[in-house]
Scaffold this active site. Structure first.
Site, short mmCIF file in Angstrom:
data_model
loop_
_atom_site.label_atom_id
_atom_site.label_comp_id
_atom_site.label_asym_id
_atom_site.label_seq_id
_atom_site.Cartn_x
_atom_site.Cartn_y
_atom_site.Cartn_z
N ARG A 105 0.85 -1.19 0.00
CA ARG A 105 0.00 0.00 0.00
C ARG A 105 0.88 1.24 0.00
O ARG A 105 1.70 1.42 0.90
CB ARG A 105 -0.87 -0.05 1.26
CG ARG A 105 -1.87 1.07 1.32
CD ARG A 105 -2.94 0.81 2.33
NE ARG A 105 -2.48 0.75 3.70
CZ ARG A 105 -3.26 0.98 4.74
NH1 ARG A 105 -4.54 1.24 4.56
NH2 ARG A 105 -2.79 0.90 5.96
N THR A 109 -0.91 7.56 -1.10
CA THR A 109 -2.18 7.50 -1.86
C THR A 109 -3.12 6.44 -1.29
O THR A 109 -4.30 6.44 -1.60
CB THR A 109 -1.91 7.14 -3.33
OG1 THR A 109 -1.31 5.83 -3.35
CG2 THR A 109 -0.95 8.12 -3.99
N ASP A 201 -0.87 -2.97 12.87
CA ASP A 201 -0.39 -3.51 11.60
C ASP A 201 -0.23 -5.02 11.74
O ASP A 201 0.62 -5.51 12.49
CB ASP A 201 0.96 -2.87 11.23
CG ASP A 201 1.41 -3.28 9.85
OD1 ASP A 201 1.48 -2.41 8.96
OD2 ASP A 201 1.66 -4.49 9.63
N ASP A 204 3.29 -6.49 10.92
CA ASP A 204 4.28 -6.16 11.95
C ASP A 204 4.04 -6.99 13.22
O ASP A 204 4.99 -7.48 13.83
CB ASP A 204 4.20 -4.67 12.31
CG ASP A 204 4.89 -3.80 11.28
OD1 ASP A 204 5.66 -4.35 10.46
OD2 ASP A 204 4.64 -2.58 11.29
N1 URA Z 1 -3.44 -3.16 7.46
C1 URA Z 1 -3.12 -3.49 8.73
O1 URA Z 1 -2.22 -4.30 8.97
N2 URA Z 1 -3.81 -2.92 9.74
C2 URA Z 1 -4.82 -2.04 9.53
O2 URA Z 1 -5.42 -1.58 10.50
C3 URA Z 1 -5.12 -1.70 8.19
C4 URA Z 1 -4.42 -2.27 7.18
#
Ligand code: URA
Length: 210
Positions: A105, A109, A201, A204
């Site tokens: 991502r 953007t 995330d 992560d």
């Molecule tokens: N991707 C993620 O890992 N966490 C989010 O909250 C949104 C997209």
């Protein structure tokens, strides 16, 4: 599977999801919980898979017994966070074929950028389950479905752990034919495109990269 959105509200799923959301849950626990939850979600997402019969002999007599058409199923992980769900589901359906879609991502953007695509052949004859723990803006999910359709897939389901209303709406608009199965529908996205309350995330937290 007719509903566009299915929220799997089983107490075991909800309990494990709460543990995953907690910010102090360790990487090891997060991974283990994801593995366990993926088994439970796999149960839901596979419950309408085509079944065939196999001729076997029990100690009592011969019979035609039901078996899943395993080779019909394709699991496609949206890298990298999708791999956590993928690994758990593969433990339940080891005969499934596997594909990978690499999309990241763009943080400015919030649009998906493709960097990898490798999927099995003859997708038109198979059921494809796309897996990604987080359905956030829906941009990368919709792009991944576009790629699967371009590659020939016709029967596609989308499996995630958390969905934001914005992502569900985006998917419904772009791909109303693709049912979404999730463990929870959260409140909203923040200005950075993260799901709130969410779990942070997913990649992560799964791989300890933060
Ligand atoms: N991707 C993620 O890992 N966490 C989010 O909250 C949104 C997209």
């Amino acid at each position: 599977m007719k509903q566009h959105l299915t929220v799997v509200d089983h107490p075991l799923v909800q309990h494990k999801l709460t543990l995953m959301r907690e910010k102090d849950t360790s990487t090891a626990s997060f991974r283990q919980l994801l593995r366990e939850i993926s088994h439970l979600l796999a149960y839901e997402v596979t419950h309408e898979l085509p079944v065939t019969t196999k001729h076997i002999e029990t100690p009592m007599c011969p019979m035609d017994a039901p078996v899943i058409e395993g080779k019909k199923l394709v699991l496609v992980s949206i890298l990298r966070a999708g791999n956590g769900l993928l690994d758990g589901i593969l433990e339940l359906v080891p005969a499934a074929r596997v594909g990978f879609v690499g999309l990241y991502r763009d943080e400015e953007t919030l649009k998906p950028v493709q960097y990898y695509f490798k999927v099995p052949k003859n997708l038109e004859d198979r059921t494809v389950i796309l897996v990604d723990p987080m359905l956030a803006t829906g941009n990368s999910s919709a792009a991944a479905v576009d790629l699967m359709k371009e590659a020939g897939a016709r029967d596609i389901r989308f499996l995630c752990l958390l969905a934001a209303p914005e992502g569900v709406a985006r998917m419904k608009e772009a791909h109303p034919d693709v049912p979404i199965i999730t463990a929870a529908l959260d409140d909203h996205l923040n200005e950075k495109g993260y799901i709130v309350p969410g779990l942070g995330d997913a990649g992560d937290r799964m791989y300890g990269t933060k």
